[in-house]
Design a protein around this motif. Structure first.
Motif, PDB file in Angstrom:
ATOM      1  N   UNK A  35       0.832  -1.209   0.000  1.00 33.40           N
ATOM      2  CA  UNK A  35       0.000   0.000   0.000  1.00 33.40           C
ATOM      3  C   UNK A  35       0.863   1.253   0.000  1.00 33.40           C
ATOM      4  N   UNK A  36       1.914   1.240   0.817  1.00 30.94           N
ATOM      5  CA  UNK A  36       2.792   2.407   0.857  1.00 30.94           C
ATOM      6  C   UNK A  36       3.476   2.622  -0.492  1.00 30.94           C
ATOM      7  N   UNK A  37       3.882   1.539  -1.140  1.00 29.59           N
ATOM      8  CA  UNK A  37       4.532   1.653  -2.447  1.00 29.59           C
ATOM      9  C   UNK A  37       3.563   2.192  -3.497  1.00 29.59           C
ATOM     10  N   UNK A  38       2.311   1.754  -3.441  1.00 27.50           N
ATOM     11  CA  UNK A  38       1.305   2.258  -4.381  1.00 27.50           C
ATOM     12  C   UNK A  38       1.071   3.748  -4.154  1.00 27.50           C
ATOM     13  N   UNK A  39       0.974   4.155  -2.885  1.00 28.86           N
ATOM     14  CA  UNK A  39       0.782   5.574  -2.573  1.00 28.86           C
ATOM     15  C   UNK A  39       1.951   6.406  -3.089  1.00 28.86           C
ATOM     16  N   UNK A  40       3.151   5.883  -2.952  1.00 28.92           N
ATOM     17  CA  UNK A  40       4.328   6.601  -3.463  1.00 28.92           C
ATOM     18  C   UNK A  40       4.303   6.663  -4.978  1.00 28.92           C
ATOM     19  N   UNK A  63      -7.968   2.643   4.767  1.00 31.72           N
ATOM     20  CA  UNK A  63      -6.614   2.986   5.188  1.00 31.72           C
ATOM     21  C   UNK A  63      -6.094   4.111   4.296  1.00 31.72           C
ATOM     22  N   UNK A  64      -5.373   5.048   4.912  1.00 30.15           N
ATOM     23  CA  UNK A  64      -4.939   6.267   4.228  1.00 30.15           C
ATOM     24  C   UNK A  64      -3.415   6.361   4.297  1.00 30.15           C
ATOM     25  N   UNK A  65      -2.785   6.547   3.144  1.00 35.39           N
ATOM     26  CA  UNK A  65      -1.330   6.684   3.075  1.00 35.39           C
ATOM     27  C   UNK A  65      -0.970   7.961   2.324  1.00 35.39           C
ATOM     28  N   UNK A  66      -0.014   8.723   2.894  1.00 38.05           N
ATOM     29  CA  UNK A  66       0.617   9.778   2.104  1.00 38.05           C
ATOM     30  C   UNK A  66       1.878   9.175   1.470  1.00 38.05           C
ATOM     31  N   UNK A  67       2.714   9.934   0.772  1.00 41.12           N
ATOM     32  CA  UNK A  67       3.850   9.308   0.100  1.00 41.12           C
ATOM     33  C   UNK A  67       4.870   8.630   1.016  1.00 41.12           C
ATOM     34  N   UNK A  68       4.843   8.941   2.332  1.00 44.85           N
ATOM     35  CA  UNK A  68       5.884   8.379   3.201  1.00 44.85           C
ATOM     36  C   UNK A  68       5.363   7.597   4.406  1.00 44.85           C
ATOM     37  N   UNK A  69       4.051   7.678   4.711  1.00 43.35           N
ATOM     38  CA  UNK A  69       3.577   7.007   5.915  1.00 43.35           C
ATOM     39  C   UNK A  69       2.065   6.834   5.877  1.00 43.35           C
ATOM     40  N   UNK A  70       1.570   5.892   6.737  1.00 42.78           N
ATOM     41  CA  UNK A  70       0.132   5.735   6.907  1.00 42.78           C
ATOM     42  C   UNK A  70      -0.376   6.785   7.886  1.00 42.78           C
ATOM     43  N   UNK A  71      -1.612   7.261   7.648  1.00 43.79           N
ATOM     44  CA  UNK A  71      -2.201   8.312   8.464  1.00 43.79           C
ATOM     45  C   UNK A  71      -3.452   7.791   9.158  1.00 43.79           C
ATOM     46  N   UNK A  72      -3.676   8.159  10.413  1.00 46.57           N
ATOM     47  CA  UNK A  72      -4.868   7.681  11.121  1.00 46.57           C
ATOM     48  C   UNK A  72      -6.159   8.309  10.613  1.00 46.57           C
ATOM     49  N   UNK A  73      -6.064   9.531  10.088  1.00 43.80           N
ATOM     50  CA  UNK A  73      -7.241  10.256   9.598  1.00 43.80           C
ATOM     51  C   UNK A  73      -6.762  11.387   8.707  1.00 43.80           C
ATOM     52  N   UNK A  74      -7.540  11.729   7.711  1.00 44.74           N
ATOM     53  CA  UNK A  74      -7.286  12.912   6.884  1.00 44.74           C
ATOM     54  C   UNK A  74      -8.599  13.319   6.250  1.00 44.74           C
TER      55      UNK A  74
END
Length: 260
Positions: A35-40, A63-74
């Motif tokens: 998932x992190x790789x896809x977000x990146x 589940x929410x990911x920015x380019x470098x990490x998972x986020x609990x909420x956005x």
């Protein structure tokens, strides 16, 4: 295995405005690392992954990911994902109405679809938690980040950590229809500048409401104009301190990822 995805622009009513979001459907079986790789790979400020809910009373686990990490909420990922699912009218073989509930690391996130002329055009998201004050950052450090002088920054409210969300009141609100203009910088999250930040503006609305007598607060917020991606958000705070952030969305693309 082919996995469906969609991209939408959030907090806008036109293509190439607002904040882009990638939504990955059929996300079952993907590891966190994948998932992190896809977000990146998408390299948007956030990408969401839609999974079956742990509790069938809820709509989905998101589940929410920015380019470098998972986020609990956005904010903008929930608005965009809620818009997309409500627009589809079903999730995991079950029909959906206008009220959705996402399971997230931060807790349960209620979402209400926004309609216009019988079509789903956006979503309102209720923040899962109320205002919490964090650490205070020295004003000189903030001024240096923004290329401003110490005296240019109003210190009535303590700034938030990690990202830097700055705003000014619109002196012509009656004419422009906007209360606040803001910008968000989050280089530690791999985001030089964010065109529209629902969570930061939700926190800002809660902070402003906390300085006023109890009552309903509505803020019309502009962001992203300096980036060429104008975004418009609407934040509300009720007398109990519950914050809702929302806006309209447009679909940009649909396709498949060939990822196991």
């Amino acid at each position: 295995m082919k996995r469906r995805f969609a991209t939408v622009d959030v907090f806008t009513d036109r293509v190439f405005g607002g904040n882009p979001l990638a939504i990955v459907l059929d996300a079952e079986g993907l590891s966190s690392a994948t998932m992190q790789a896809i977000a990146k790979e998408f390299n948007y400020s956030e990408t969401t992954f839609v999974l079956p809910p742990a509790d069938p009373a809820n709509t989905a686990n998101v589940r929410i990911f920015n380019p470098v990490m998972e986020m609990p909420f956005a904010g903008h990922p929930n608005v965009g994902t809620g818009f997309w699912l409500a627009r589809q009218g079903e999730a995991f073989g079950r029909p959906l109405g206008d009220r959705l509930v996402f399971e997230e690391l931060a807790g349960l996130v209620p979402i209400t679809a926004i309609h216009h002329d019988g079509n789903v055009v956006g979503a309102d998201v209720t923040a899962p938690k109320r205002l919490m004050r964090g650490e205070t950052i020295p004003v000189d450090a903030i001024a240096a980040c923004l290329g401003l002088d110490h005296g240019d920054i109003v210190t009535a409210f303590p700034p938030l950590a990690r990202g830097l969300h700055v705003y000014v009141w619109d002196p012509d609100a009656a004419t422009t229809g906007l209360d606040i203009h803001c910008r968000m910088f989050a280089p530690l999250d791999g985001i030089a500048e964010d065109p529209a930040t629902g969570s930061a503006n939700a926190a800002l609305a809660a902070l402003i409401a906390s300085t006023r007598p109890p009552g309903d607060l509505v803020l019309r917020i502009a962001q992203g104009d300096a980036m060429g991606r104008p975004s418009r958000l609407r934040a509300t705070v009720d007398p109990a301190g519950t914050v809702t952030i929302g806006g309209t969305c447009v679909v940009i693309a649909e396709g498949h990822l060939s990822i196991d």
